[in-house]
Enzyme design. Structure first.
Site, PDB file in Angstrom:
ATOM      1  N   LYS A 117       0.835  -1.206   0.000  1.00 28.87           N
ATOM      2  CA  LYS A 117       0.000   0.000   0.000  1.00 28.87           C
ATOM      3  C   LYS A 117       0.866   1.252   0.000  1.00 28.87           C
ATOM      4  O   LYS A 117       1.543   1.552   0.981  1.00 28.87           O
ATOM      5  CB  LYS A 117      -0.930   0.063   1.212  1.00 28.87           C
ATOM      6  N   GLY A 128       7.372   4.448   8.131  1.00 29.43           N
ATOM      7  CA  GLY A 128       6.560   5.640   8.404  1.00 29.43           C
ATOM      8  C   GLY A 128       6.889   6.198   9.769  1.00 29.43           C
ATOM      9  O   GLY A 128       8.014   6.040  10.256  1.00 29.43           O
ATOM     10  N   SER A 129       5.917   6.834  10.372  1.00 28.22           N
ATOM     11  CA  SER A 129       6.185   7.515  11.635  1.00 28.22           C
ATOM     12  C   SER A 129       6.253   6.516  12.788  1.00 28.22           C
ATOM     13  O   SER A 129       5.686   5.428  12.734  1.00 28.22           O
ATOM     14  CB  SER A 129       5.087   8.537  11.916  1.00 28.22           C
ATOM     15  N   THR A 130       6.947   6.918  13.853  1.00 27.02           N
ATOM     16  CA  THR A 130       7.046   6.076  15.038  1.00 27.02           C
ATOM     17  C   THR A 130       5.665   5.868  15.662  1.00 27.02           C
ATOM     18  O   THR A 130       5.340   4.773  16.115  1.00 27.02           O
ATOM     19  CB  THR A 130       8.022   6.705  16.048  1.00 27.02           C
ATOM     20  N   VAL A 140       2.683   5.697  14.211  1.00 30.88           N
ATOM     21  CA  VAL A 140       1.923   4.678  13.480  1.00 30.88           C
ATOM     22  C   VAL A 140       2.589   3.309  13.634  1.00 30.88           C
ATOM     23  O   VAL A 140       1.909   2.291  13.777  1.00 30.88           O
ATOM     24  CB  VAL A 140       1.778   5.066  11.987  1.00 30.88           C
ATOM     25  N   GLY A 141       3.904   3.289  13.647  1.00 29.01           N
ATOM     26  CA  GLY A 141       4.621   2.030  13.843  1.00 29.01           C
ATOM     27  C   GLY A 141       4.220   1.362  15.149  1.00 29.01           C
ATOM     28  O   GLY A 141       4.028   0.141  15.219  1.00 29.01           O
ATOM     29  N   GLU A 162      10.361   0.583  10.079  1.00 25.66           N
ATOM     30  CA  GLU A 162      11.407   1.573   9.831  1.00 25.66           C
ATOM     31  C   GLU A 162      10.771   2.925  10.085  1.00 25.66           C
ATOM     32  O   GLU A 162       9.913   3.359   9.323  1.00 25.66           O
ATOM     33  CB  GLU A 162      11.914   1.416   8.390  1.00 25.66           C
ATOM     34  N   CYS A 167      13.599  10.213   7.041  1.00 29.27           N
ATOM     35  CA  CYS A 167      13.593   9.724   8.423  1.00 29.27           C
ATOM     36  C   CYS A 167      14.982   9.797   9.030  1.00 29.27           C
ATOM     37  O   CYS A 167      15.131   9.991  10.228  1.00 29.27           O
ATOM     38  CB  CYS A 167      13.041   8.312   8.480  1.00 29.27           C
ATOM     39  N   GLU A 205      10.711  15.119  15.811  1.00 27.60           N
ATOM     40  CA  GLU A 205      10.966  14.988  14.382  1.00 27.60           C
ATOM     41  C   GLU A 205      10.059  15.962  13.620  1.00 27.60           C
ATOM     42  O   GLU A 205       8.837  15.895  13.721  1.00 27.60           O
ATOM     43  CB  GLU A 205      10.694  13.558  13.922  1.00 27.60           C
TER      44      GLU A 205
END
Lengths: 280, 493, 302
Positions: B198, B250-252, B254-255, B272, B306, B403
């Site tokens: 996606k 993606g972002s931390t 969402v991770g 990542e 990132c 960030e």
């Protein structure tokens, strides 16, 4: 006249010191007839907290030792165990093991320490790489210790379990907060005494005996613990661990039983890749 | 908002007058973009069962580029089913044959490189110089690299028997849309997995063009499926019970959500995530190259990186010189049309991201930091942020801690190596770091002590398919790239 | 020279070769189109030190070169004249005579060009003779042997002495970077030359391979920038040899523009030492004007 035995107080190992639980709690260890053999300190959440502080404090120093030196210390652990073989067998038998099983466990555990002692200065060569990048740079990847590792141990083959859940973790320079069940508490804490005479720096291995379910959330949720190894975790526990570990993206590793396997060392390392230009 | 031009005892250089470059726009003639894209499932483009479409825009003009299908739960289901169906045959295919498909994709990409670069810049806002010279060449190289692994997996992990995991669900971000697709697809396929990918909702086009190319390469139906959509689509994908492995960039934040939602499943995952990398410049560094490295570190891809070097620590003795050189260099950075070959800083990827960056500029000023932006004319339409640096910041400043994901640099000074290390490591992140010194032993000491997965010494923001990439701590779990990147897509027995 | 103090010769400015090459590669992605290209071509033309430094040079050749310097394409006076004609000392008088009143300077190589192997008094005599003969600019060579031996004070004194001997003439100091091998030494030779009074620093004699390269030039431009910030004094830059086509010349101008800025985009502060470059620039100018790719057969080879 029959001589009265001297009973031992089984103490936790935290930051190189042998301590009772700050909570004052204990678990009685009884023989088959129900007689008291010993009281084993029963670690609390605060003991865990103190152990993490000790482990963090010891980590960079331990990782800073040469690989050769770490290997020698792991081998020293095997030497010290060898000298205490009879004690370990007797204690295992008191914990309910047969003589044969106890002897086999102790011998195999010693051999595991010897095995991992040898890995300390070799796993890097197996798992490192010089990467052929297509620019004018020298590029290499090496495994570095993850940091402070929590270990949740189970009760099977305790001395091997101890060896196989501690040796691969500390071989690379991690420090450990180990949590084991009362069923193997006596063996574990006696093993702690081995560590005390093995030149292992204080705080590298911290041994707590407690109820796994009680300490697990505090270990998995602790923001200063970088990874957790759970030995023999079922699906429900794996789920709970993952939910707790998410807070600081703790690495989770699940092991079944003892094994001599360098991939266990690798599992508790982080790969660092370094670039540098090549030119006059 | 703006501090005066840099001067040293009244001296200054003039980077504007006399001779300026005319616009040099890249030809977009043969970058073919359809008016509408379906979902790529089972080897063909299909209408979404959801019936919904969304627009994708050019962030440099705010104009619509195409309509793209929004995959609902049913669509994700169909994509996972297609991948599942394709898995047995694909995983049993001899590695050499799998590899040949990947080699073919690499070659097709090289042939169509310029077209992909143009579309990447149109859809994402990055300068054509980067999409042309960095993104697309790296994409082709990545496929080429992993193609060669497909029949050699047994040599990668001594003592183990590698087996594919199954169906991979992969969710990628908008900052390197095509490159991240390559990072996900190439190793997954080389290892014998099938996948559903996606792309990000603001940058779906190059992944869809890649789907066309994959179809042209003759890859068996269902091996690669591409579903477009926003967060809900991604969530449906990672939580689909038919997915065996999740890979996310993606972002931390969402991770973490993904790791949480996977709890209780036996899905493996690689993440990542974000970063707040520190660049450390010592007084004995090659200062002009260090300044150039800092420019690459924070202004590459508008700072939407990132591993961007968003913090700079300069040894106090050379701070004035470094900042002067940096300000001089920033005046030569050209902000504007991403398709102009001379553009250094393109468009911010979306209105939302621009608002976030602008918010941080405001926070920086409110926190008492001193802001510098070179004079530059920004286009009237589109989303833009000039290169920005902050001095007089504290370790506790939010612009130092958080960030920003934009072209914003926070500069601090240090006196001793220990101080630099302590401050550099003083973050929950650990993706990358940079060290600048001419002294070899200091490089090894510093790079050894930085808690980060990628450390650039006397260089920054270099990438290569052979080089593992990934973070310590909250910057992620696992590695992508190189031999190490195979591990994420194999069960080692 | 008594008022000059030595710079700190122990100072090494670290330079990362790969970083320099990457910077150059990035600068080379600048795309120069349309009017900015025409402007740059004309600027490059005006910055030429049209050069002939051959053993077989003759008065006739020098005369031709001077004519080309003043009017690069015969019959067209809308094009800029070049900055200077650069010749061996015996031709200075002739060149001066040909160029008097044209605004084109006469530059002469001197100081036992190209090797520099001669006693200092002889070098100084040669410089004075050239200036007496009418040279506006002196292109000296440093004694690379002494420099590479680490006799930095020798290099400093040599440059300072030649500068004094130049009197009103401008001094360009040729580092012969092809013999220095590392960028750190290029930087050091630049710094010493500038400190000793060089008006220009110049890469090469054209007699050693490699002659001018972009990485070397970038390092020298950065040295000039640091010198400017440290002292307020502008020093000029002259890459020489190896720049054979207009495209490469424009890349050098981009380096100047983005390293030193607009003030240096002027023949007073930047020169190309070249011979065949002129015709390629002229071809490109004609191409821009007519839209037709042209042939060297239509430009005089001097």
């Amino acid at each position: 006249m029959q001589r009265l035995d001297v009973l031992k107080t089984y103490k936790l190992l935290i930051g190189g010191a042998y301590e009772r639980s700050e909570s004052g709690r204990y678990l009685p260890l009884r023989d088959k007839k129900g007689g008291l053999v010993a009281n084993i300190a029963w670690a609390s959440r605060k003991d865990l907290r103190n152990a993490v502080v000790a482990a963090r404090g010891a980590q960079s120093g331990w990782a800073g030792r040469s690989a050769y030196n770490r290997g020698q210390i792991l081998y020293r652990i095997a030497e010290m165990m060898e000298g205490r073989k009879t004690q370990f067998v007797a204690e295992r038998m008191r914990e309910g093991a047969t003589a044969k099983a106890a002897e086999a466990d102790v011998a195999a555990a010693i051999d595991l320490w010897v095995h991992y002692a040898g890995w300390c200065d070799k796993y890097q060569q197996v798992f490192s790489a010089v990467n052929p990048v297509s620019s004018a740079h020298f590029n290499f990847s090496v495994p570095e210790p993850t940091g402070v590792v929590g270990v949740l141990a189970d009760a099977a083959a305790p001395l091997q379990a101890l060896a196989a859940s501690l040796a691969p973790v500390i071989a690379s320079g991690n420090t450990v907060v180990w949590v084991g069940p009362a069923a193997i508490g006596a063996s574990a804490l006696t093993f702690g005494e081995v560590l005390g005479t093995s030149d292992l720096p204080a705080g590298v291995v911290n041994l707590l005996v407690s109820e796994r379910a009680e300490l697990r959330p505090h270990l998995a949720g602790h923001m200063d613990v970088n990874a957790v190894v759970a030995v023999g975790a079922d699906d429900a526990e794996r789920k709970q661990l993952q939910l707790d570990a998410v807070r600081n993206l703790k690495r989770l590793t699940f092991w079944e039983g003892p094994a001599a396997d360098p991939y266990r060392i690798l599992a508790l390392t982080e790969t660092k890749t370094t670039w540098h230009p090549v030119g006059f | 908002m703006r501090t005066p031009e840099p001067t040293t005892d009244g001296l200054k250089l003039d980077f504007s007058g006399i001779w300026s470059y005319d616009p040099a726009p890249e030809d977009r003639g043969h970058a073919k973009i359809d008016a509408r894209y379906g979902l790529f499932i089972g080897g063909r483009f299909v209408e979404p069962k959801s019936g919904r479409y969304f627009d994708t825009h050019n962030p440099a003009t705010e104009s619509k580029l195409a309509e793209v299908a929004e995959a609902g739960a049913e669509d994700v289901d169909a994509a996972v089913a297609a991948a599942r169906k394709a898995f047995p045959a694909w995983s049993k295919l001899p590695g050499a044959e799998r590899g040949k498909y990947l080699f073919r994709i690499a070659r097709l990409l090289q042939e169509r490189a310029r077209e992909f670069a143009v579309i990447e810049s149109l859809d994402g806002g990055k300068p054509i110089r980067e999409s042309r010279d960095v993104d697309v060449p790296l994409v082709a190289a990545h496929f080429f690299y992993y193609a060669g692994w497909a029949d050699k997996l047994q040599y990668a992990f001594p003592g183990k028997t590698p087996k594919p995991i199954g169906v991979a669900g992969q969710v990628i971000p908008w900052n390197f849309p095509l490159l991240m697709a390559a990072w996900k697809i190439a190793p997954a396929l080389a290892c014998g997995n099938t996948l559903v990918l996606k792309p990000a909702e603001t940058t779906p086009l190059t992944a869809l063009k890649l789907a066309e190319l994959i179809r042209d390469a003759g890859l068996p139906d269902g091996v690669v499926n591409i579903v477009t959509g926003a967060g809900a689509t991604g969530s449906a994908l990672v939580n689909h019970p038919g997915v065996d492995k999740v890979a996310f960039t993606g972002s931390t934040a969402v991770g973490k959500k993904i790791m949480e939602s996977l709890a209780g499943t036996r899905k493996s995952y690689t993440l990542e995530l974000g970063g707040k990398a520190a660049n450390i410049i010592f007084e004995d560094a090659s200062l002009d190259q260090a300044v150039e490295g800092v420019v690459n570190a924070i202004f590459f891809n508008q700072g939407h990186v990132c591993c961007a070097g968003s913090r700079l620590f300069v040894q106090e003795s050379v701070a004035g010189t470094v900042i002067r050189k940096l300000k001089d260099r920033m005046q030569t950075l050209r902000v504007g049309d991403p398709l102009d070959k001379n553009t250094d800083i393109g468009a911010i990827n979306s209105r939302m991201q621009l608002d976030k960056i602008s918010g941080y500029l405001k926070i920086g000023l409110e926190e008492g930091a001193e802001m510098y932006q070179p004079a530059c004319e920004l286009p009237g339409k589109g989303y833009w942020c000039p290169p920005t640096l902050f001095t007089n910041v504290a370790q506790s400043s939010r612009i130092v801690q958080e960030e920003i994901f934009g072209p914003v640099l926070a500069i601090q000074t240090f006196r001793t190596p220990e101080e630099a290390l302590e401050k550099a490591n003083n973050t929950p992140y650990g993706l990358s770091g940079g060290v600048w010194t001419d002294k070899g032993s200091k490089i090894f000491k510093m790079t050894g002590k930085l808690r980060a997965g990628v450390v650039w010494a006397n260089t920054f923001n270099k990438f290569d398919p052979a080089s593992p990439f990934g973070g310590y701590k909250e910057s992620g779990v696992g590695r992508e790239g190189g031999l190490h990147g195979l591990m994420a897509y194999l069960n080692l027995e | 020279m008594a008022d000059r103090t030595y710079p700190d010769f122990s100072r090494i400015v670290p330079i990362d070769t790969v970083g320099v090459e990457e910077r150059v590669a990035r600068l080379n992605t600048r795309s120069i189109k349309k009017s900015s290209k025409v402007q740059a071509l004309k600027l490059a033309l005006s910055m030429l030190d049209l050069t002939t430094l051959e053993g077989m040079d003759s008065p006739g050749k020098v005369r031709q070169l001077c004519r080309k310097a003043v009017q690069p394409i015969a019959g067209r006076d809308d094009l800029p004249r070049v900055a200077a004609v650069c010749v061996y000392p015996p031709f200075v008088k002739l060149a001066k005579q040909e160029l008097r009143g044209t605004g084109v300077n006469v530059a002469s190589v001197a100081t036992a060009f190209p090797s520099g192997h001669a006693p200092l008094p002889e070098k100084l005599d040669e410089v004075r003779r050239c200036v007496d003969d009418g040279a506006d600019e002196i292109d000296m060579v440093i004694s690379r042997g002494e420099f590479l031996r680490g006799e930095y004070a020798f290099t400093f004194d040599e440059v300072a002495a030649v500068k004094e001997a130049c009197g009103p003439a401008h001094l360009k100091v040729i580092l012969e970077t092809g013999e220095l091998h590392t960028l750190e030494l290029v930087r050091k030779a630049s710094d010493i030359s500038m400190a000793a009074g060089a008006d220009f620093i110049k890469t090469s004699t054209g007699k050693v391979t490699p002659s001018a390269t972009q990485p070397v030039t970038l390092v020298m431009l950065e040295a000039i920038r640091d010198h400017y910030y440290a002292t307020g004094r502008m020093v000029g830059m002259k890459p020489a040899g190896g720049i054979r086509d207009a495209k490469t010349a424009l890349r050098y101008l981009v380096m100047v523009k983005e390293t030193l800025g607009a003030a240096w985009l002027h023949p007073d502060w930047f020169r190309f030492g070249a011979s065949v470059l002129a015709n390629d620039i002229l071809m490109q100018i004609v191409k821009q004007e007519t839209g037709v790719y042209t042939s060297l057969d239509y430009f005089s080879k001097d």
